[in-house]
Design a protein around this motif. Sequence first.
Motif, short mmCIF file in Angstrom:
data_model
loop_
_atom_site.label_atom_id
_atom_site.label_comp_id
_atom_site.label_asym_id
_atom_site.label_seq_id
_atom_site.Cartn_x
_atom_site.Cartn_y
_atom_site.Cartn_z
N ALA A 176 46.26 33.81 21.11
CA ALA A 176 44.79 33.90 20.92
C ALA A 176 44.66 34.64 22.98
O ALA A 176 43.36 35.32 22.69
CB ALA A 176 44.13 32.35 20.42
N THR A 177 44.76 34.06 23.41
CA THR A 177 44.60 34.29 25.05
C THR A 177 45.12 36.18 25.00
O THR A 177 44.08 36.08 25.59
CB THR A 177 45.42 33.49 25.68
N LEU A 178 45.79 35.78 24.06
CA LEU A 178 46.46 37.94 24.99
C LEU A 178 45.05 38.98 23.78
O LEU A 178 44.92 39.54 24.13
CB LEU A 178 47.96 38.23 23.87
N GLU A 179 44.95 38.48 22.97
CA GLU A 179 43.79 38.53 21.82
C GLU A 179 42.98 38.59 22.70
O GLU A 179 41.56 39.59 22.12
CB GLU A 179 43.70 38.28 20.55
N MET A 220 46.82 48.88 29.58
CA MET A 220 47.29 48.16 30.24
C MET A 220 47.64 46.93 29.60
O MET A 220 48.15 46.07 29.50
CB MET A 220 48.00 48.34 31.99
N VAL A 221 46.03 46.32 29.20
CA VAL A 221 46.06 45.01 28.05
C VAL A 221 46.48 45.55 27.06
O VAL A 221 46.73 44.85 26.40
CB VAL A 221 44.88 44.54 28.98
N LEU A 222 45.59 46.26 26.65
CA LEU A 222 45.70 47.21 25.27
C LEU A 222 47.42 47.18 24.36
O LEU A 222 47.19 47.22 23.38
CB LEU A 222 44.90 47.57 25.01
N LEU A 223 48.00 47.95 25.53
CA LEU A 223 49.68 48.47 25.34
C LEU A 223 50.18 47.06 24.67
O LEU A 223 50.06 46.33 24.90
CB LEU A 223 50.01 48.48 26.72
N ASN A 228 56.76 34.56 27.54
CA ASN A 228 55.69 34.79 27.18
C ASN A 228 54.84 35.09 28.63
O ASN A 228 53.65 35.92 29.09
CB ASN A 228 55.37 34.36 26.16
N GLU A 229 54.31 33.59 29.65
CA GLU A 229 53.64 33.65 30.47
C GLU A 229 53.46 34.57 31.79
O GLU A 229 52.66 34.84 32.12
CB GLU A 229 53.98 32.77 31.09
N GLY A 237 50.61 37.27 32.38
CA GLY A 237 49.82 37.34 33.75
C GLY A 237 49.41 38.52 34.14
O GLY A 237 48.78 38.46 34.59
N ALA A 238 50.89 39.12 33.57
CA ALA A 238 50.31 40.60 34.58
C ALA A 238 49.38 40.94 33.65
O ALA A 238 48.07 42.47 33.97
CB ALA A 238 51.52 41.98 33.93
N ARG A 239 48.95 41.05 31.98
CA ARG A 239 47.96 41.08 31.61
C ARG A 239 46.09 40.74 32.31
O ARG A 239 45.49 42.00 31.90
CB ARG A 239 48.09 41.36 29.79
N ALA A 240 46.79 39.51 32.53
CA ALA A 240 44.98 39.08 32.63
C ALA A 240 45.04 39.61 34.06
O ALA A 240 44.06 39.67 34.79
CB ALA A 240 45.58 37.35 32.87
N ARG A 241 46.08 39.78 35.08
CA ARG A 241 45.48 40.68 36.48
C ARG A 241 45.45 41.96 36.49
O ARG A 241 44.20 42.27 37.05
CB ARG A 241 46.85 40.50 37.63
N TRP A 242 45.75 42.81 35.01
CA TRP A 242 45.09 44.16 34.74
C TRP A 242 43.46 43.56 34.61
O TRP A 242 43.25 44.53 34.90
CB TRP A 242 45.61 44.90 33.93
#
Length: 178
Positions: A48-51, A103-106, A145-146, A150-155
């Motif tokens: 859910a966080t990723l989505e 980078m978030v959507l990949l 997964n963390e 985390g990388a996607r959140a930073r992007w």
Amino acid sequence: MGLPKTATLAQVHAGTSAPGFGLEAGEPQAKYKLAYEAALAGLSQQNATLEGLRSRAVGLITIAAVIASFATTAGAKKDHAFPVGVIVGLLLSMFMVGLSTLMVLLPAKEWHFGPHATSILASNETESRLRHAAVLGMQDAVSRNEKELGARARWFVMGFVVLIAETWLAVAATLAFR
């Protein structure tokens, strides 16, 4: 006492998984069910966080496009055109917001979901050991997964900061060169 971060299926089969979460005789099934539900909830929350990050990233690029459209209209007047430096700054900021959104959507190639159903079906272990292995597998997936999350959140944060800079630059240039 916390759950172990990793345990191999071989360790679980041998009964040598992390201390404090072993398979004791007479262990109530409710404990395994509760641990399974907690691990499953952790994976669901990460998904859910990723989505959510992906949805907000689409919002970033949409807002950046609206700002770019506004800036293009405001800066394209013959008598009050924006200087080249402002135009380059707006283009770079739009590029950076686009890159961060991408980078978030990949697709998440290193996203883990826990043990495979085929592994469970192929196992000759008792139900207690299978539940134990499934819980450890899901908890391991949450831990793995963390890093990706985390990388996607930073992007996303970088894109948001650049969007604020783009907004500031567009408004400042519009006011200064009207």
